[in-house]
Design a protein around this motif. Structure first.
Motif, PDB file in Angstrom:
ATOM      1  N   GLU A 166       0.817  -1.222   0.000  1.00  0.00           N
ATOM      2  CA  GLU A 166       0.000   0.000   0.000  1.00  0.00           C
ATOM      3  C   GLU A 166       0.848   1.267   0.000  1.00  0.00           C
ATOM      4  O   GLU A 166       0.417   2.294  -0.527  1.00  0.00           O
ATOM      5  CB  GLU A 166      -0.933   0.020   1.227  1.00  0.00           C
ATOM      6  CG  GLU A 166      -2.193  -0.764   0.989  1.00  0.00           C
ATOM      7  CD  GLU A 166      -3.315  -0.423   1.954  1.00  0.00           C
ATOM      8  OE1 GLU A 166      -3.064   0.292   2.951  1.00  0.00           O
ATOM      9  OE2 GLU A 166      -4.431  -0.882   1.701  1.00  0.00           O
ATOM     10  N   LEU A 167       2.033   1.203   0.607  1.00  0.00           N
ATOM     11  CA  LEU A 167       2.890   2.399   0.612  1.00  0.00           C
ATOM     12  C   LEU A 167       3.291   2.743  -0.812  1.00  0.00           C
ATOM     13  O   LEU A 167       3.306   3.902  -1.217  1.00  0.00           O
ATOM     14  CB  LEU A 167       4.136   2.145   1.448  1.00  0.00           C
ATOM     15  CG  LEU A 167       3.906   1.995   2.938  1.00  0.00           C
ATOM     16  CD1 LEU A 167       5.223   1.778   3.654  1.00  0.00           C
ATOM     17  CD2 LEU A 167       3.222   3.219   3.475  1.00  0.00           C
ATOM     18  N   VAL A 185      10.341   5.299  -1.938  1.00  0.00           N
ATOM     19  CA  VAL A 185       9.596   4.718  -0.816  1.00  0.00           C
ATOM     20  C   VAL A 185      10.127   3.336  -0.434  1.00  0.00           C
ATOM     21  O   VAL A 185      10.497   3.093   0.712  1.00  0.00           O
ATOM     22  CB  VAL A 185       8.088   4.644  -1.137  1.00  0.00           C
ATOM     23  CG1 VAL A 185       7.339   3.905  -0.042  1.00  0.00           C
ATOM     24  CG2 VAL A 185       7.518   6.041  -1.297  1.00  0.00           C
ATOM     25  N   PRO A 188      14.267   3.166   0.523  1.00  0.00           N
ATOM     26  CA  PRO A 188      14.633   3.720   1.829  1.00  0.00           C
ATOM     27  C   PRO A 188      14.133   2.866   2.989  1.00  0.00           C
ATOM     28  O   PRO A 188      14.815   2.732   4.007  1.00  0.00           O
ATOM     29  CB  PRO A 188      13.939   5.085   1.848  1.00  0.00           C
ATOM     30  CG  PRO A 188      13.717   5.431   0.434  1.00  0.00           C
ATOM     31  CD  PRO A 188      13.544   4.141  -0.303  1.00  0.00           C
ATOM     32  N   LEU A 189      12.964   2.248   2.821  1.00  0.00           N
ATOM     33  CA  LEU A 189      12.422   1.440   3.912  1.00  0.00           C
ATOM     34  C   LEU A 189      13.129   0.097   4.022  1.00  0.00           C
ATOM     35  O   LEU A 189      13.189  -0.493   5.087  1.00  0.00           O
ATOM     36  CB  LEU A 189      10.923   1.231   3.711  1.00  0.00           C
ATOM     37  CG  LEU A 189      10.102   2.505   3.890  1.00  0.00           C
ATOM     38  CD1 LEU A 189       8.657   2.272   3.504  1.00  0.00           C
ATOM     39  CD2 LEU A 189      10.202   2.995   5.314  1.00  0.00           C
ATOM     40  N   LEU A 273      10.380  -2.120   8.800  1.00  0.00           N
ATOM     41  CA  LEU A 273       9.503  -1.071   9.325  1.00  0.00           C
ATOM     42  C   LEU A 273       9.479  -0.985  10.837  1.00  0.00           C
ATOM     43  O   LEU A 273      10.068  -1.773  11.542  1.00  0.00           O
ATOM     44  CB  LEU A 273       8.093  -1.281   8.803  1.00  0.00           C
ATOM     45  CG  LEU A 273       8.013  -1.063   7.294  1.00  0.00           C
ATOM     46  CD1 LEU A 273       6.627  -1.330   6.815  1.00  0.00           C
ATOM     47  CD2 LEU A 273       8.418   0.358   6.948  1.00  0.00           C
TER      48      LEU A 273
ATOM     49  N   PHE B  84      -6.078   5.569   2.152  1.00  0.00           N
ATOM     50  CA  PHE B  84      -6.135   4.131   2.372  1.00  0.00           C
ATOM     51  C   PHE B  84      -6.627   3.821   3.782  1.00  0.00           C
ATOM     52  O   PHE B  84      -6.460   4.616   4.705  1.00  0.00           O
ATOM     53  CB  PHE B  84      -4.745   3.518   2.200  1.00  0.00           C
ATOM     54  CG  PHE B  84      -4.236   3.567   0.785  1.00  0.00           C
ATOM     55  CD1 PHE B  84      -4.329   2.461  -0.042  1.00  0.00           C
ATOM     56  CD2 PHE B  84      -3.664   4.719   0.282  1.00  0.00           C
ATOM     57  CE1 PHE B  84      -3.853   2.499  -1.336  1.00  0.00           C
ATOM     58  CE2 PHE B  84      -3.183   4.766  -1.017  1.00  0.00           C
ATOM     59  CZ  PHE B  84      -3.289   3.651  -1.834  1.00  0.00           C
ATOM     60  N   SER B  86      -5.344   1.710   5.785  1.00  0.00           N
ATOM     61  CA  SER B  86      -4.192   1.658   6.689  1.00  0.00           C
ATOM     62  C   SER B  86      -3.451   2.989   6.699  1.00  0.00           C
ATOM     63  O   SER B  86      -2.396   3.101   7.292  1.00  0.00           O
ATOM     64  CB  SER B  86      -3.241   0.570   6.211  1.00  0.00           C
ATOM     65  OG  SER B  86      -2.753   0.906   4.930  1.00  0.00           O
ATOM     66  N   ALA B  88      -1.369   4.301   4.978  1.00  0.00           N
ATOM     67  CA  ALA B  88      -0.205   4.222   4.079  1.00  0.00           C
ATOM     68  C   ALA B  88       0.630   5.496   4.096  1.00  0.00           C
ATOM     69  O   ALA B  88       1.053   5.990   3.062  1.00  0.00           O
ATOM     70  CB  ALA B  88      -0.650   3.892   2.653  1.00  0.00           C
ATOM     71  N   LEU B  89       0.877   6.019   5.297  1.00  0.00           N
ATOM     72  CA  LEU B  89       1.794   7.171   5.390  1.00  0.00           C
ATOM     73  C   LEU B  89       3.210   6.662   5.184  1.00  0.00           C
ATOM     74  O   LEU B  89       3.544   5.552   5.598  1.00  0.00           O
ATOM     75  CB  LEU B  89       1.677   7.823   6.769  1.00  0.00           C
ATOM     76  CG  LEU B  89       0.276   8.325   7.119  1.00  0.00           C
ATOM     77  CD1 LEU B  89       0.275   8.943   8.510  1.00  0.00           C
ATOM     78  CD2 LEU B  89      -0.211   9.329   6.091  1.00  0.00           C
ATOM     79  N   TYR B  90       4.055   7.479   4.565  1.00  0.00           N
ATOM     80  CA  TYR B  90       5.430   7.058   4.346  1.00  0.00           C
ATOM     81  C   TYR B  90       6.165   7.122   5.677  1.00  0.00           C
ATOM     82  O   TYR B  90       6.379   8.201   6.216  1.00  0.00           O
ATOM     83  CB  TYR B  90       6.100   7.949   3.297  1.00  0.00           C
ATOM     84  CG  TYR B  90       5.268   8.103   2.042  1.00  0.00           C
ATOM     85  CD1 TYR B  90       4.865   6.974   1.338  1.00  0.00           C
ATOM     86  CD2 TYR B  90       4.860   9.342   1.592  1.00  0.00           C
ATOM     87  CE1 TYR B  90       4.081   7.088   0.198  1.00  0.00           C
ATOM     88  CE2 TYR B  90       4.071   9.467   0.448  1.00  0.00           C
ATOM     89  CZ  TYR B  90       3.687   8.334  -0.242  1.00  0.00           C
ATOM     90  OH  TYR B  90       2.908   8.447  -1.357  1.00  0.00           O
ATOM     91  N   HIS B  92       9.155   6.803   6.659  1.00  0.00           N
ATOM     92  CA  HIS B  92      10.482   7.406   6.763  1.00  0.00           C
ATOM     93  C   HIS B  92      10.448   8.899   6.486  1.00  0.00           C
ATOM     94  O   HIS B  92      11.499   9.525   6.378  1.00  0.00           O
ATOM     95  CB  HIS B  92      11.431   6.710   5.788  1.00  0.00           C
ATOM     96  CG  HIS B  92      10.962   6.758   4.359  1.00  0.00           C
ATOM     97  ND1 HIS B  92       9.726   6.316   3.972  1.00  0.00           N
ATOM     98  CD2 HIS B  92      11.557   7.206   3.238  1.00  0.00           C
ATOM     99  CE1 HIS B  92       9.586   6.480   2.665  1.00  0.00           C
ATOM    100  NE2 HIS B  92      10.686   7.022   2.199  1.00  0.00           N
ATOM    101  N   MET B  93       9.255   9.464   6.351  1.00  0.00           N
ATOM    102  CA  MET B  93       9.166  10.905   6.096  1.00  0.00           C
ATOM    103  C   MET B  93       8.372  11.556   7.211  1.00  0.00           C
ATOM    104  O   MET B  93       7.404  10.990   7.720  1.00  0.00           O
ATOM    105  CB  MET B  93       8.433  11.162   4.775  1.00  0.00           C
ATOM    106  CG  MET B  93       9.135  10.637   3.555  1.00  0.00           C
ATOM    107  SD  MET B  93       8.158  11.085   2.099  1.00  0.00           S
ATOM    108  CE  MET B  93       8.848   9.948   0.902  1.00  0.00           C
ATOM    109  N   TYR B 101       4.816  15.391  -0.530  1.00  0.00           N
ATOM    110  CA  TYR B 101       5.377  14.389  -1.451  1.00  0.00           C
ATOM    111  C   TYR B 101       4.874  14.587  -2.888  1.00  0.00           C
ATOM    112  O   TYR B 101       5.665  14.676  -3.826  1.00  0.00           O
ATOM    113  CB  TYR B 101       5.019  12.991  -0.950  1.00  0.00           C
ATOM    114  CG  TYR B 101       5.617  11.863  -1.756  1.00  0.00           C
ATOM    115  CD1 TYR B 101       6.940  11.507  -1.599  1.00  0.00           C
ATOM    116  CD2 TYR B 101       4.844  11.154  -2.668  1.00  0.00           C
ATOM    117  CE1 TYR B 101       7.492  10.474  -2.331  1.00  0.00           C
ATOM    118  CE2 TYR B 101       5.387  10.114  -3.402  1.00  0.00           C
ATOM    119  CZ  TYR B 101       6.716   9.778  -3.234  1.00  0.00           C
ATOM    120  OH  TYR B 101       7.253   8.747  -3.966  1.00  0.00           O
TER     121      TYR B 101
END
Ligand SMILES: Nc1ncnc2c1ncn2[C@@H]1O[C@H](COP(=O)(O)OP(=O)(O)OP(=O)(O)O)[C@@H](O)[C@H]1O
Ligand SMILES: [Mg+2]
Lengths: 274, 357
Positions: A166-167, A185, A188-189, A273, B84, B86, B88-90, B92-93, B101
Motif C-alpha cells: 500500500e505504501l 519509498v 529507503p524502507l 519497518l 487508504f 491503513s 499508508a503514510l510514508y 520514513h518521512m 510528497y
C-alpha cells in the motif's frame, strides 16, 4: 523454576560460545608466542613472552599489503555487483507472484546448493573461452557474484516483502512512476536489510578462496586467502607467523562485524519497518 | 470546466484469473457529488475503488474520468487522490514531507509546497505535528495526515477506502461530518468505500450497494431506504435491519396473511398479485405498539433491551421480529402485544428472486 532454567540456558550458551570462539583465541595467542613456546608441552594458554613484533614482520615479509588490497578489490567488486543486480531481482521476486516467479525462486535456491568446487571447472573453461582469464580478478568477481547472489536475493526479498504494497500504491497515486516509487519509498524502507545483506556478501567475498585459487595464477593479483594458503607449506613450522598473518587478515572483518552486529541482527530479523 | 460527469463506468468487468470480481458495473458520478460504495465484506468495493485509482487494471468495459478514457492510464496521470484504510503514510518521512510528497513530484517550488502544506495542515488541525514522524502520531492524527496528503494536491477526485474503520466510535462520528464538510468546501468529487451503511447514508448524495461484484441498487440514500429494489438492499440499508416474515397475498391482492400464530392479516398500501407466496418486509422503526387501531398483529415479547433513549424489543416465535420504540413502555417479557404498521410501509419481496414486488 524458570529462573533456574534461564540460568542453565545462559550457562550452556556461554559454554558453546567459548568452544566456538576457542580457535580464534588460539590463533591470536599462537601468533604472539615464541617458536619454542608453541611446541611446549603442556601448552600455555597465556603466552609467557609475547612477541608483538611478529605482525609488522609478517606484513613485511609476505607483502601482505598487496594481498589485502586484492582481497578488498574482489570483495568490493562483488558487493557492488551483487547489490546492483540482486536488489532489482529481489524486488521483482517479492512483488510479483505467479508460477514463473516460483520457478525462478526455485532455480535461485538451486544455485545456492551447488558447491563452488563443483562450479569452478566449468566456470574456468567458460572464462577461458571468453578471454576473461586475462582479467583474473574480474573473473573471480563474476564467479563469486554468481555464487553469492542467491543468498543476497533471498535475504533482500524478505526485506522487500516486509514493506507494505500500500505504501508503494500511495506513491503511485500521489503521482510517482513505479521506478520512482521504488527509489523514494521502497528502497529507503528496505535500506537496512539491503545494507546488511551487502555487508555479509562483502565479508563472504573477502574470505573467498576456491575461485581465487583456481582462477588467479599471478601471485601479485591473488587475495589474502590464497596468500595464506601458499604460506602454509607442507613442512611449515612457522606457526606463529602464519597465525599472525591470519590475525591481520580476519581482525578488520571481525571488528566490523562486532561494531555493526546490532544493526546486522536488527536488519535480518525485524525487516524494514516500525 | 463544466463537464457534468466526473467519472463514468460503462460495462466494467474485473477478473482476477478465474475469479470474476466486478461484473458489468455501470456507474455515472457527476462532478462534485459524494458517492458511497457499500456492501458486505468481499463484495468488490475496494476492487472497484482501486480500479478507479488505476491500481488494478480492468479487464472489460470503459472507464472515463472527465471524458477521457483511462482504461490504460497509470495512476499518476489520473489526478485522483486516495486515502487508504491503513493510511499508508510514508514511515520514513516527517508529516510535512508526507504532505508535500506529491507537490515535490510535480516540481512545485519548495517554499510554495511548504506553504500549501501548512495551509492544509491548519485547516485539519495538524499545524503542531509537522515535524513528527508517522509512528509518533495517534491513529486519529495519522488519519488526518492521510486526509491532508490527499487534499494538498487539489485532485479532481478523492477516493476513500474505509478511512474511518480504525478509529473509535465517537471520533468516527466526528470525522464523518468533517470529511463531508471538507468535500463541500473543496467542491471535489468523492468516492467513499465503507461497509457501514450509516456512514453511507449520512455522508453520501448517492449510494451504490454492491453484492458479489454486482451493483444491486444505486440511488439517493432515502430512495434506497424507502424503495429497496431487493430483499438484500432492504436488509442492508437501515439499522436495525428490516424484519422479514413469510406470507401469502389474499384473493384480491390488497392484503397479506403473515405466517405467524393465528395467521394475522395486514392491509397493503398498493395492491399486489393475488394468491402468491411473498416475503413481507417490516422495518423495526415502522412498527408501533398499539393495543387498538387497525392493521395490527399480535406477538409475544421475548427480549427487551433498552439504551435509555431507545428500546429494542425482540418478539415473535423466535424473537426475530425487532421493534424499535423511542418511548418507554410498561411491558415485560412474555406479554402479548399488538404491533401496528402503516399499510404504505409494508414491503413485499419475491421469495425466489428476492426482488421487490
Ligand atoms: N489480488 C487478488 N487476487 C484474487 N482475488 C482477489 C484479489 N483482490 C481481491 N480479490 C477478491 O475479490 C473480491 C473483492 O475483494 P475486495 O477487496 O474488493 O472486497 P471488499 O468489498 O473491499 O471487502 P472488504 O470490505 O472486506 O474490504 C474478494 O472476493 C477477494 O477475494
Ligand atoms: Mg476493502
Amino acid at each position: 523454576m524458570t529462573r533456574n532454567m534461564n540460568r542453565l540456558y545462559l550457562a550452556l550458551a556461554i559454554i558453546f560460545a567459548l568452544v566456538y570462539l576457542f580457535p580464534l583465541y588460539w590463533m591470536y595467542v599462537t601468533a604472539i608466542k615464541s617458536g619454542s613456546e608453541i611446541f611446549s608441552y603442556p601448552p600455555t594458554f597465556v603466552p609467557t613472552d609475547p612477541q608483538w613484533g611478529v605482525f609488522a614482520h609478517v606484513w613485511e615479509i609476505r607483502d601482505m599489503g598487496r594481498f589485502i588490497w586484492n582481497s578488498l578489490v574482489i570483495a568490493t567488486g562483488t558487493m557492488v555487483l551483487v547489490a546492483t543486480l540482486g536488489t532489482g531481482c529481489a524486488y521483482v521476486l517479492a512483488r510479483y507472484r505467479n508460477g514463473w516467479i516460483n520457478l525462478a525462486l526455485f532455480l535461485v535456491l538451486m544455485l545456492q546448493v551447488l558447491p563452488a568446487s563443483l562450479m569452478v571447472t566449468p566456470l574456468f573453461v567458460g572464462f577461458s573461452a571468453l578471454g576473461l582469464l586475462d582479467y583474473p580478478r574480474f573473473a573471480v568477481i563474476l564467479a563469486v557474484t554468481a555464487k553469492a547472489m542467491p543468498f543476497f536475493v533471498i535475504l533482500v526479498r524478505a526485506t522487500f516483502m516486509a514493506v507494505p504494497a500500500e505504501l508503494e500504491e500511495a506513491a503511485l497515486v500521489d503521482g510517482n512512476s513505479r521506478i520512482g516509487a521504488f527509489w523514494s519509498v521502497v528502497l529507503p524502507l528496505a535500506r537496512n536489510g539491503v545494507l546488511v545483506s551487502a555487508i555479509l556478501i562483502f565479508m563472504q567475498a573477502f574470505g573467498e578462496f576456491v575461485y581465487s585459487k583456481s582462477i588467479i595464477q599471478d601471485v601479485s593479483l591473488q587475495p589474502a586467502s590464497v596468500g595464506l594458503n601458499a604460506f602454509m607449506g607442507p613442512n611449515t613450522v612457522e606457526w606463529n607467523n602464519i597465525m599472525a598473518y591470519a590475525s591481520i587478515y580476519v581482525t578488520p572483518i571481525l571488528a566490523a562485524f562486532v561494531l555493526l552486529q546490532q544493526r546486522i541482527v536488527a536488519g535480518l530479523t525485524s525487516g524494514a519497518l516500525k | 470546466m463544466t463537464q457534468n460527469l466526473q467519472i463514468e463506468l460503462t460495462g466494467v468487468d474485473k477478473h482476477y484469473g478465474g475469479f470474476h470480481a466486478l461484473k458489468d458495473i455501470n456507474l455515472s458520478i457527476p462532478n462534485g457529488s459524494f458517492v458511497a460504495l457499500v456492501g458486505p465484506s468481499g463484495c468488490g468495493k475496494s476492487t472497484l475503488l482501486r480500479s478507479i485509482a488505476g491500481l488494478e487494471s480492468i479487464t472489460g468495459g470503459v472507464m472515463k474520468i472527465t471524458d477521457e478514457v483511462v482504461n490504460d492510464m497509470p495512476p499518476r496521470r489520473r489526478d485522483v487522490a486516495m486515502v487508504f484504510q491503513s493510511y499508508a503514510l510514508y514511515p520514513h518521512m516527517k508529516v510535512i514531507d508526507n504532505l508535500t510528497y506529491s507537490l515535490r513530484l510535480k516540481k512545485t517550488p519548495k517554499a510554495q509546497a511548504r506553504k500549501m502544506a501548512e495551509e492544509v495542515a491548519a485547516t485539519i488541525g495538524l499545524e503542531t505535528l509537522l515535524d513528527r514522524y508517522p509512528r509518533e502520531l495517534s491513529g486519529g492524527q495519522r488519519q488526518r495526515v492521510a486526509m491532508g496528503r490527499a487534499i494538498v494536491r487539489r485532485p479532481k477526485v478523492f477516493l476513500f477506502d474505509e478511512p474511518l474503520s480504525n478509529l473509535d466510535a465517537s471520533l468516527r462520528v466526528h470525522m464523518r461530518k468533517e470529511i463531508r464538510a471538507l468535500h463541500d468546501r473543496l467542491g471535489a468529487t468523492s468516492v467513499y468505500v465503507t461497509h457501514d451503511q450509516i456512514e453511507a447514508m449520512t455522508m453520501a448524495d448517492h449510494v451504490v450497494v454492491l453484492r458479489a461484484g454486482v451493483i444491486e441498487q444505486q440511488g439517493a440514500p432515502l430512495d434506497l431506504y424507502d424503495r429497496p429494489a431487493s430483499k438484500f438492499v432492504a436488509g442492508f440499508i437501515g439499522s436495525p435491519a428490516m424484519n422479514f416474515i413469510p406470507g401469502r397475498t389474499n384473493g384480491d391482492g390488497t392484503s397479506v396473511d403473515l405466517a405467524l400464530d393465528g395467521q394475522p392479516t395486514l392491509r397493503l398500501g398498493r395492491p399486489a398479485a393475488a394468491n402468491q407466496d411473498v416475503i413481507v418486509g417490516l422495518r423495526p422503526e415502522h412498527l408501533s405498539m398499539a393495543s387498538t387501531g387497525d392493521n395490527n398483529f399480535a406477538v409475544r415479547v421475548g427480549v427487551i433491551e433498552s439504551t435509555g433513549s431507545t428500546t429494542y424489543v425482540g418478539a415473535g416465535d423466535r424473537n426475530d421480529i425487532t421493534v424499535v420504540l423511542s418511548d418507554r413502555r410498561n411491558i415485560s417479557v412474555g406479554d402479548r402485544v399488538q404491533l401496528a404498521i402503516d399499510p404504505d410501509k409494508v414491503h413485499l419481496f419475491d421469495p425466489i428472486t428476492e426482488a421487490a414486488l
